[in-house]
Design a protein around this motif. Structure first.
Motif, PDB file in Angstrom:
ATOM      1  N   GLY A  69       0.812  -1.209   0.000  1.00  0.00           N
ATOM      2  CA  GLY A  69       0.000   0.000   0.000  1.00  0.00           C
ATOM      3  C   GLY A  69       0.846   1.261   0.000  1.00  0.00           C
ATOM      4  O   GLY A  69       2.074   1.227   0.167  1.00  0.00           O
ATOM      5  N   GLN A 120       4.956   2.729   5.464  1.00  0.00           N
ATOM      6  CA  GLN A 120       4.732   1.295   5.603  1.00  0.00           C
ATOM      7  C   GLN A 120       5.837   0.677   6.446  1.00  0.00           C
ATOM      8  O   GLN A 120       7.012   1.012   6.293  1.00  0.00           O
ATOM      9  CB  GLN A 120       4.711   0.609   4.229  1.00  0.00           C
ATOM     10  CG  GLN A 120       3.626   1.098   3.297  1.00  0.00           C
ATOM     11  CD  GLN A 120       2.243   0.685   3.759  1.00  0.00           C
ATOM     12  OE1 GLN A 120       2.078  -0.349   4.400  1.00  0.00           O
ATOM     13  NE2 GLN A 120       1.246   1.503   3.442  1.00  0.00           N
ATOM     14  N   ARG A 174     -10.149  -5.554   3.885  1.00  0.00           N
ATOM     15  CA  ARG A 174     -10.014  -4.205   4.440  1.00  0.00           C
ATOM     16  C   ARG A 174     -11.393  -3.569   4.642  1.00  0.00           C
ATOM     17  O   ARG A 174     -11.663  -2.944   5.673  1.00  0.00           O
ATOM     18  CB  ARG A 174      -9.170  -3.340   3.508  1.00  0.00           C
ATOM     19  CG  ARG A 174      -7.687  -3.692   3.478  1.00  0.00           C
ATOM     20  CD  ARG A 174      -6.895  -2.618   2.742  1.00  0.00           C
ATOM     21  NE  ARG A 174      -5.457  -2.841   2.841  1.00  0.00           N
ATOM     22  CZ  ARG A 174      -4.746  -3.470   1.920  1.00  0.00           C
ATOM     23  NH1 ARG A 174      -5.348  -3.932   0.830  1.00  0.00           N
ATOM     24  NH2 ARG A 174      -3.447  -3.644   2.070  1.00  0.00           N
ATOM     25  N   PRO A 204      -8.372  -6.431  10.939  1.00  0.00           N
ATOM     26  CA  PRO A 204      -7.237  -5.660  11.474  1.00  0.00           C
ATOM     27  C   PRO A 204      -6.074  -5.601  10.489  1.00  0.00           C
ATOM     28  O   PRO A 204      -5.836  -6.542   9.728  1.00  0.00           O
ATOM     29  CB  PRO A 204      -6.865  -6.434  12.744  1.00  0.00           C
ATOM     30  CG  PRO A 204      -8.121  -7.129  13.147  1.00  0.00           C
ATOM     31  CD  PRO A 204      -8.830  -7.474  11.876  1.00  0.00           C
ATOM     32  N   GLU A 205      -5.334  -4.490  10.533  1.00  0.00           N
ATOM     33  CA  GLU A 205      -4.297  -4.245   9.540  1.00  0.00           C
ATOM     34  C   GLU A 205      -3.190  -5.292   9.591  1.00  0.00           C
ATOM     35  O   GLU A 205      -2.627  -5.662   8.553  1.00  0.00           O
ATOM     36  CB  GLU A 205      -3.710  -2.844   9.740  1.00  0.00           C
ATOM     37  CG  GLU A 205      -2.890  -2.354   8.554  1.00  0.00           C
ATOM     38  CD  GLU A 205      -3.707  -2.316   7.261  1.00  0.00           C
ATOM     39  OE1 GLU A 205      -3.132  -2.627   6.201  1.00  0.00           O
ATOM     40  OE2 GLU A 205      -4.909  -1.988   7.319  1.00  0.00           O
ATOM     41  N   ASP A 206      -2.860  -5.782  10.803  1.00  0.00           N
ATOM     42  CA  ASP A 206      -1.813  -6.794  10.867  1.00  0.00           C
ATOM     43  C   ASP A 206      -2.264  -8.089  10.198  1.00  0.00           C
ATOM     44  O   ASP A 206      -1.465  -8.790   9.560  1.00  0.00           O
ATOM     45  CB  ASP A 206      -1.409  -7.059  12.320  1.00  0.00           C
ATOM     46  CG  ASP A 206      -2.587  -7.498  13.171  1.00  0.00           C
ATOM     47  OD1 ASP A 206      -3.742  -7.177  12.821  1.00  0.00           O
ATOM     48  OD2 ASP A 206      -2.362  -8.164  14.204  1.00  0.00           O
ATOM     49  N   GLN A 207      -3.560  -8.401  10.298  1.00  0.00           N
ATOM     50  CA  GLN A 207      -4.073  -9.580   9.610  1.00  0.00           C
ATOM     51  C   GLN A 207      -4.146  -9.344   8.104  1.00  0.00           C
ATOM     52  O   GLN A 207      -3.914 -10.262   7.312  1.00  0.00           O
ATOM     53  CB  GLN A 207      -5.453  -9.954  10.150  1.00  0.00           C
ATOM     54  CG  GLN A 207      -5.426 -10.544  11.551  1.00  0.00           C
ATOM     55  CD  GLN A 207      -6.785 -11.066  11.966  1.00  0.00           C
ATOM     56  OE1 GLN A 207      -7.817 -10.481  11.652  1.00  0.00           O
ATOM     57  NE2 GLN A 207      -6.788 -12.172  12.676  1.00  0.00           N
ATOM     58  N   VAL A 208      -4.463  -8.116   7.701  1.00  0.00           N
ATOM     59  CA  VAL A 208      -4.487  -7.792   6.273  1.00  0.00           C
ATOM     60  C   VAL A 208      -3.102  -7.996   5.669  1.00  0.00           C
ATOM     61  O   VAL A 208      -2.959  -8.478   4.535  1.00  0.00           O
ATOM     62  CB  VAL A 208      -4.980  -6.349   6.054  1.00  0.00           C
ATOM     63  CG1 VAL A 208      -4.787  -5.931   4.593  1.00  0.00           C
ATOM     64  CG2 VAL A 208      -6.447  -6.221   6.438  1.00  0.00           C
ATOM     65  N   ALA A 209      -2.068  -7.641   6.427  1.00  0.00           N
ATOM     66  CA  ALA A 209      -0.700  -7.851   5.943  1.00  0.00           C
ATOM     67  C   ALA A 209      -0.423  -9.339   5.734  1.00  0.00           C
ATOM     68  O   ALA A 209       0.221  -9.738   4.753  1.00  0.00           O
ATOM     69  CB  ALA A 209       0.298  -7.258   6.932  1.00  0.00           C
ATOM     70  N   GLU A 244      -2.242 -10.399   2.607  1.00  0.00           N
ATOM     71  CA  GLU A 244      -1.564  -9.908   1.408  1.00  0.00           C
ATOM     72  C   GLU A 244      -0.383 -10.799   1.036  1.00  0.00           C
ATOM     73  O   GLU A 244      -0.176 -11.123  -0.139  1.00  0.00           O
ATOM     74  CB  GLU A 244      -1.092  -8.477   1.637  1.00  0.00           C
ATOM     75  CG  GLU A 244      -0.477  -7.837   0.399  1.00  0.00           C
ATOM     76  CD  GLU A 244      -0.202  -6.360   0.604  1.00  0.00           C
ATOM     77  OE1 GLU A 244       0.129  -5.695  -0.380  1.00  0.00           O
ATOM     78  OE2 GLU A 244      -0.325  -5.882   1.747  1.00  0.00           O
TER      79      GLU A 244
END
Length: 718
Positions: free
Chosen positions: A294, A298, A669, A674-679, A682
């Motif tokens: 993204g 980052q 998203r 949660p963003e850590d799970q999105v990472a 990805e």
């Protein structure tokens, strides 16, 4: 045929007649006060609480709370017994305790939970199910670790230090899996205790003790065989883009303070792996060229990946950098310029930034609005795919679109178009019809004019002026359905129609006629059914029946006390009569004929039957992953990791099951993952793109990263 059937009747009635005599004697004994064999077994009680093993017999929620409590205690005991068996290294026992009986109790608990007064029973049901899976995984990993430990000890005793290091590193991964499984299992047990009256402290104690023993063992293995490391990294540049990569530097130190100097080392930066060279001070530099990450600031993870036989342990660090976007040049080409249904279309695309090819970028090919292929660019930023034109593409002048399905990424979403002519393909339709007791059965097939089957298309079936039904063709183009019979007593025309407004297939229609009064109805006189009825009637006269109990011997018309005397003689009379009558019916049947149904077209091939699905649990996710990694099948391991993440998101977050992998990431998203799970998602998605669509296999380190991120995601989701 006549003789064999007659002898069958003779033997049957003779045996039954003798049996009836014996039954009469037994009945007399019962009437005279003999022993009663109808014993009742009481359900054992537990602290005077109502017991109920079969929820189906509890009506309208009666005793549901007590039943749920009993089932919860039963499953809780099974979970604890499995933990105890595991601590005693009884692996088969630990698994079998949570086998079919546990499944049955869980199914009953789920059913009863809907009728209880407590809203927490539904939560408990999910936890019982999750606990079973986590306990089985825990058992498998513990058994695997102990087997690895035995191999490790054997290697050391034989002086094979290299094999010992390889095994010790595998044990590191297994020990980490055990720790994760233990944490998930403890959370399950705590939730069960919080939502039920079940005490699982003994089971938790066994789990924690097993985990602590393995942790201590692995610590000793690590101490005697492996060397810990510390990785430090930092960004030298503040920004990074694909056209202007950012420089990062770092150092790898061992646990005793020395550095890994003048050696090539493997690093995973973000989701890409590269080899860098350390200098005499143990420092290294490399460039970070973002692709799918993204935009904006980052945090980029970096992992040191020692070789399988290295003495060094892995370590992780991260750096922060601001990612900027660039728009690539996308060009595509096709061949041929005109295609029809099922034709091969060769499509190619090139993705570049300032004439530098962009590798590992996902590309979707569309014809009209239909996605016909998904793939990933190769090392030089190009890729070629061969696709078949689907029926869903409307005929006429269309565009073949090659697009990058990115949004707000380092590489901007972009696309190119190339014109193509889609021509209409003529179709033919066949249909046959016949009457049955359930209605009119219509069968047929949809094909192209060239005779190729057309699968997965809707065909409308209508009998006379009745309501039309739509059925979809199978893989061989065939279809079958049952429509309502108008019951007019006259002939009926069955019409099959294929028409799709937005398709490159031409319309087609076929009809079949069902003659008046044909098919269905009762069987003809003299059929096997009449013989069955005749024999049933004779047996009813001899012994009585549910419909006519008054004509049997045992009802008092002729008392049981006479049966031993009359049984033999009467049986012979009945046998002789039945033999004669059945013979007459057989002779009649030989001269009777039945009407056949005429149709306009000959019957078509029966549609494909669905495959049989075996109810076999098979190996667990962790076992399959481990097998793929150990055998070097990194593509399969990556695809399995993606499947696990996909299924978890579909189940827990309500994401549509048919979404593509990139849509899955975007919707994660949007659904507030949660963003850590999105990472983690990805990383798995990008590795899956390589494994599923790239011309070469995914790199081992990338596959391992996808597997680990999938396991982390599953652990965080539970």
């Amino acid at each position: 045929m006549f003789q064999s059937q007659s002898w069958a009747v003779l033997v049957t009635l003779a045996v039954v007649g003798l049996t009836a005599g014996a039954g009469g004697v037994t009945a007399m004994q019962a009437d005279d006060g003999g022993s009663d064999m109808n014993l009742q077994v009481e359900t054992p009680t537990d602290d005077n609480e109502t017991q109920q093993e079969n929820p189906d017999s509890v009506s309208d929620g009666e005793y549901s709370d007590e039943t749920a409590a009993w089932l919860a205690r039963t499953m809780g005991s099974q979970l604890e017994n499995s933990s105890i068996a595991l601590s005693n290294q009884q692996y088969d026992r630990a698994r079998s305790v949570l086998g079919d009986d546990y499944d049955e109790r869980l199914e009953q608990y789920v059913e009863v939970a809907g009728d209880t007064s407590s809203e927490t029973d539904d939560t408990a049901a999910r936890e019982f199910e999750a606990a079973r899976g986590n306990q089985q995984n825990f058992t498998n990993e513990v058994q695997r670790y102990r087997q690895q430990y035995a191999a490790y000890q054997a290697a050391r005793e034989n002086g094979n230090e290299r094999e010992a290091r390889i095994t010790a590193r595998a044990m590191e991964r297994t020990a980490a899996n055990i720790s994760d499984s233990s944490q998930r299992l403890n959370r399950n047990f705590e939730q069960i205790e919080n939502t039920t009256s079940v005490d699982l402290s003994n089971g938790q104690g066994e789990i924690n003790e097993t985990t602590e023993n393995i942790t201590a063992t692995q610590s000793a293995v690590r101490e005697e065989t492996l060397v810990g490391t510390t990785l430090t990294v930092q960004a030298i540049d503040q920004t990074a883009s694909f056209s202007d990569p950012g420089t990062i530097s770092g150092q790898i130190q061992t646990e005793n303070g020395s550095v890994i100097a003048d050696e090539p080392v493997e690093l995973r930066v973000g989701n890409r792996t590269r080899t860098v060279q350390t200098d005499s001070n143990g420092t290294f530099e490399t460039q970070y060229r973002p692709r799918s990450v993204g935009l904006g600031p980052q945090s980029v993870p970096v992992e040191y990946i020692p070789s399988a036989d290295s003495v060094y342990l892995t370590d992780n660090a991260s750096f922060t950098i601001t990612v900027q976007q660039v728009t690539p040049d996308v060009t595509n080409d096709i061949s041929p310029e005109a295609v029809g249904y099922g034709d091969r279309l060769d499509v190619s695309v090139s993705v570049a930034v300032n004439s530098t090819g962009v590798s590992d970028i996902p590309v979707e090919f569309l014809v009209g609005d239909a996605v016909v292929a998904r793939t990933t660019t190769g090392p030089n930023g190009t890729v070629t795919a061969a696709v078949q034109v689907p029926a869903s593409v409307d005929d006429g002048d269309r565009q073949v679109v090659a697009r990058i399905p990115y949004q707000d990424r380092a590489i901007a979403g972009s696309q190119s178009e190339h014109p193509v002519v889609v021509v209409e393909t003529e179709t033919t339709l066949s249909v046959s019809a016949s009457r049955t007791d359930n209605g009119i059965v219509a069968r047929g097939q949809l094909q192209t004019a060239a005779g190729d089957p057309v699968a997965d298309r809707p065909v409308q079936i209508q009998a006379g002026d009745g309501e039309a039904q739509v059925v979809e063709t199978t893989q061989n183009g065939s279809f079958q359905t049952v429509v309502a019979d108008p019951q007019t007593g006259e002939s009926v025309t069955v019409t099959a129609t294929y028409t799709e407004p937005r398709s490159n297939l031409g319309n087609a229609t076929a009809t079949a006629t069902v003659a008046a009064g044909t098919g269905g109805g009762n069987p003809p006189v003299g059929s096997g059914s009449d013989r069955d009825i005749l024999i049933d009637t004779l047996l009813g006269i001899l012994f009585g029946s549910d419909e006519n109990p008054g004509i049997g011997f045992g009802n008092g018309v002729i008392g049981y006390s006479w049966l031993p005397v009359l049984g033999g003689g009467l049986a012979l009379i009945v046998v002789g009569a039945s033999w004669f009558v059945v013979a007459r019916f057989n002779q009649t049947q030989d001269t009777d004929t039945t009407a056949s149904v005429e149709t306009a077209d000959p019957p078509s091939t029966e549609p494909d039957k669905p495959p049989t699905i075996l109810d076999d649990a098979g190996p667990t996710f962790e076992e399959r992953i481990e097998t793929y990694l150990d055998s070097g099948n990194y593509d399969a391991a990556t695809v399995l990791a993606y499947t696990a993440v996909h299924d978890e998101l579909v189940t827990k977050n309500g994401i549509d099951e048919g979404t593509t992998h990139w849509e899955l990431l975007r919707e994660s998203r949007e659904h507030g993952v949660p963003e850590d799970q999105v990472a983690d998602i990805e990383t798995v998605v990008e590795a899956f793109e390589m494994a599923a669509f790239a011309p070469t296999s995914v790199e081992p380190s990338r596959a391992q990263a996808a597997v680990e991120r999938a396991q982390d995601f599953q652990a965080d989701s539970r």
